[in-house]
Design a protein around this motif. Structure first.
Motif, mmCIF file in Angstrom:
data_model
loop_
_atom_site.group_PDB
_atom_site.id
_atom_site.type_symbol
_atom_site.label_atom_id
_atom_site.label_comp_id
_atom_site.label_asym_id
_atom_site.label_seq_id
_atom_site.Cartn_x
_atom_site.Cartn_y
_atom_site.Cartn_z
ATOM 1 N N ARG A 151 -7.016 -8.938 -3.658
ATOM 2 C CA ARG A 151 -8.285 -9.550 -4.060
ATOM 3 C C ARG A 151 -9.378 -9.292 -3.033
ATOM 4 O O ARG A 151 -10.555 -9.136 -3.382
ATOM 5 N N SER A 152 -8.995 -9.263 -1.762
ATOM 6 C CA SER A 152 -9.987 -9.043 -0.705
ATOM 7 C C SER A 152 -10.416 -7.586 -0.621
ATOM 8 O O SER A 152 -11.579 -7.292 -0.297
ATOM 9 N N PHE A 153 -9.482 -6.675 -0.889
ATOM 10 C CA PHE A 153 -9.768 -5.234 -0.828
ATOM 11 C C PHE A 153 -9.239 -4.582 -2.109
ATOM 12 O O PHE A 153 -8.199 -3.921 -2.099
ATOM 13 N N PRO A 154 -9.958 -4.756 -3.232
ATOM 14 C CA PRO A 154 -9.416 -4.316 -4.526
ATOM 15 C C PRO A 154 -9.451 -2.811 -4.766
ATOM 16 O O PRO A 154 -8.742 -2.307 -5.634
ATOM 17 N N ARG A 155 -10.262 -2.086 -4.013
ATOM 18 C CA ARG A 155 -10.403 -0.656 -4.279
ATOM 19 C C ARG A 155 -9.287 0.143 -3.619
ATOM 20 O O ARG A 155 -8.741 -0.248 -2.601
ATOM 21 N N GLN A 156 -8.975 1.270 -4.226
ATOM 22 C CA GLN A 156 -7.947 2.171 -3.699
ATOM 23 C C GLN A 156 -8.563 3.211 -2.777
ATOM 24 O O GLN A 156 -8.331 4.413 -2.915
ATOM 25 N N ARG A 157 -9.374 2.740 -1.842
ATOM 26 C CA ARG A 157 -9.991 3.647 -0.885
ATOM 27 C C ARG A 157 -9.187 3.655 0.406
ATOM 28 O O ARG A 157 -8.482 2.706 0.723
ATOM 29 N N ALA A 158 -9.340 4.731 1.155
ATOM 30 C CA ALA A 158 -8.587 4.854 2.407
ATOM 31 C C ALA A 158 -8.960 3.729 3.367
ATOM 32 O O ALA A 158 -8.090 3.181 4.055
ATOM 33 N N ARG A 159 -10.237 3.359 3.410
ATOM 34 C CA ARG A 159 -10.667 2.305 4.318
ATOM 35 C C ARG A 159 -10.047 0.964 3.949
ATOM 36 O O ARG A 159 -9.606 0.211 4.811
ATOM 37 N N PHE A 176 1.929 -14.175 -2.186
ATOM 38 C CA PHE A 176 0.596 -14.695 -1.908
ATOM 39 C C PHE A 176 -0.175 -13.778 -0.953
ATOM 40 O O PHE A 176 -1.386 -13.588 -1.111
ATOM 41 N N TRP A 177 0.531 -13.223 0.034
ATOM 42 C CA TRP A 177 -0.154 -12.372 1.000
ATOM 43 C C TRP A 177 -0.694 -11.104 0.345
ATOM 44 O O TRP A 177 -1.877 -10.755 0.517
ATOM 45 N N TYR A 178 0.163 -10.394 -0.394
ATOM 46 C CA TYR A 178 -0.285 -9.153 -1.014
ATOM 47 C C TYR A 178 -1.321 -9.420 -2.100
ATOM 48 O O TYR A 178 -2.220 -8.605 -2.329
ATOM 49 N N GLY A 179 -1.198 -10.566 -2.768
ATOM 50 C CA GLY A 179 -2.226 -10.936 -3.733
ATOM 51 C C GLY A 179 -3.567 -11.160 -3.067
ATOM 52 O O GLY A 179 -4.619 -10.732 -3.580
ATOM 53 N N LEU A 180 -3.553 -11.826 -1.909
ATOM 54 C CA LEU A 180 -4.787 -12.041 -1.152
ATOM 55 C C LEU A 180 -5.389 -10.716 -0.701
ATOM 56 O O LEU A 180 -6.613 -10.513 -0.775
ATOM 57 N N MET A 181 -4.547 -9.811 -0.229
ATOM 58 C CA MET A 181 -5.040 -8.517 0.219
ATOM 59 C C MET A 181 -5.647 -7.721 -0.934
ATOM 60 O O MET A 181 -6.701 -7.078 -0.774
ATOM 61 N N TYR A 224 0.524 0.048 -0.804
ATOM 62 C CA TYR A 224 -0.833 0.024 -1.348
ATOM 63 C C TYR A 224 -1.235 1.336 -2.004
ATOM 64 O O TYR A 224 -2.032 1.335 -2.945
ATOM 65 N N SER A 225 -0.701 2.445 -1.509
ATOM 66 C CA SER A 225 -1.129 3.741 -2.038
ATOM 67 C C SER A 225 -0.224 4.272 -3.144
ATOM 68 O O SER A 225 -0.657 5.122 -3.935
ATOM 69 N N CYS A 226 1.020 3.803 -3.223
ATOM 70 C CA CYS A 226 1.968 4.322 -4.216
ATOM 71 C C CYS A 226 2.459 3.233 -5.186
ATOM 72 O O CYS A 226 2.393 3.413 -6.403
#
Length: 207
Positions: free
Chosen positions: A106-114, A99-104, A180-182
């Protein structure tokens, strides 16, 4: 004069050894691919149950290794209540991470550094501390054989919470960044809890 062939040293059959090693390698690769295929199918059909079971197994195995290290050099039997407590914590960790990683995501869907940095910071300030409190509470209850262990929780947190969080800051920040990055680009969001559970194999031994 006849040559005594039995007295001669036997030459190693390098070709046979190499062939045997090759087949063993193929067998291991086939077994791993089969396990990953079965796990991927289970993730699709029963994600929560699969993550709970895999995390529980990893946490239990981690505590079993930790007990083995603690027993050296004198040895000793396995503390099964403690091992089962760690396995139960792992079974809770899997769905919570789901649930936590799913929330993250959905909240930050882009693969940007920020976005990756925001998800990592939130993990270290919210999810990580909550799990540390749960771990301390569960182990205290197990050690005190009941709910009375919670009475010691405040003292345990005052003594160990901040050092534990500081010790895990570099470790878990790296785990989150890799997740998140790999893991997400290569395998997908569903595989993050398994990767995090594998990381907890090391971290639970530390705790």
């Amino acid at each position: 004069m006849e040559l005594d062939t039995e007295a001669l040293p036997a030459l190693p059959d390098t070709a046979a050894d190499e062939a045997g090693s090759g087949w063993r390698y193929v067998g291991v690769c086939f077994y791993l691919s089969l396990c990953l295929s079965v796990y991927a199918k289970a993730l699709h059909t029963s994600p929560l149950l699969t993550k709970a079971a895999s995390s529980g197994l990893v946490f239990g195995a981690s505590d079993w290794c930790a007990q083995g290290l603690e027993a050296l050099p004198g040895g000793g039997g396995t503390d099964w209540p403690r091992l089962l407590t760690c396995a139960l914590i792992g079974a809770l960790f899997g769905p919570a991470a789901h649930f936590w990683y799913g929330l993250m995501q959905r909240s930050f869907p882009r693969q940007r550094a920020r976005d990756t940095l925001c998800k990592t910071v939130l993990g270290q300030t919210i999810f990580g501390p909550c799990f540390t409190v749960l771990f301390f509470a569960a182990t205290l209850c197990q050690q005190s054989s009941g709910i009375g262990g919670l009475l010691q929780l405040r003292r345990r947190l005052g003594r160990d919470f901040l050092p534990t969080q500081l010790a895990g800051l570099g470790f878990w920040s790296t785990v989150d960044l890799l997740s998140y990055s790999c893991v997400v680009p290569w395998l997908g969001e569903a595989w993050i809890p398994l990767f995090a559970s594998a990381a907890t194999f090391v971290w639970t031994i530390f705790l």
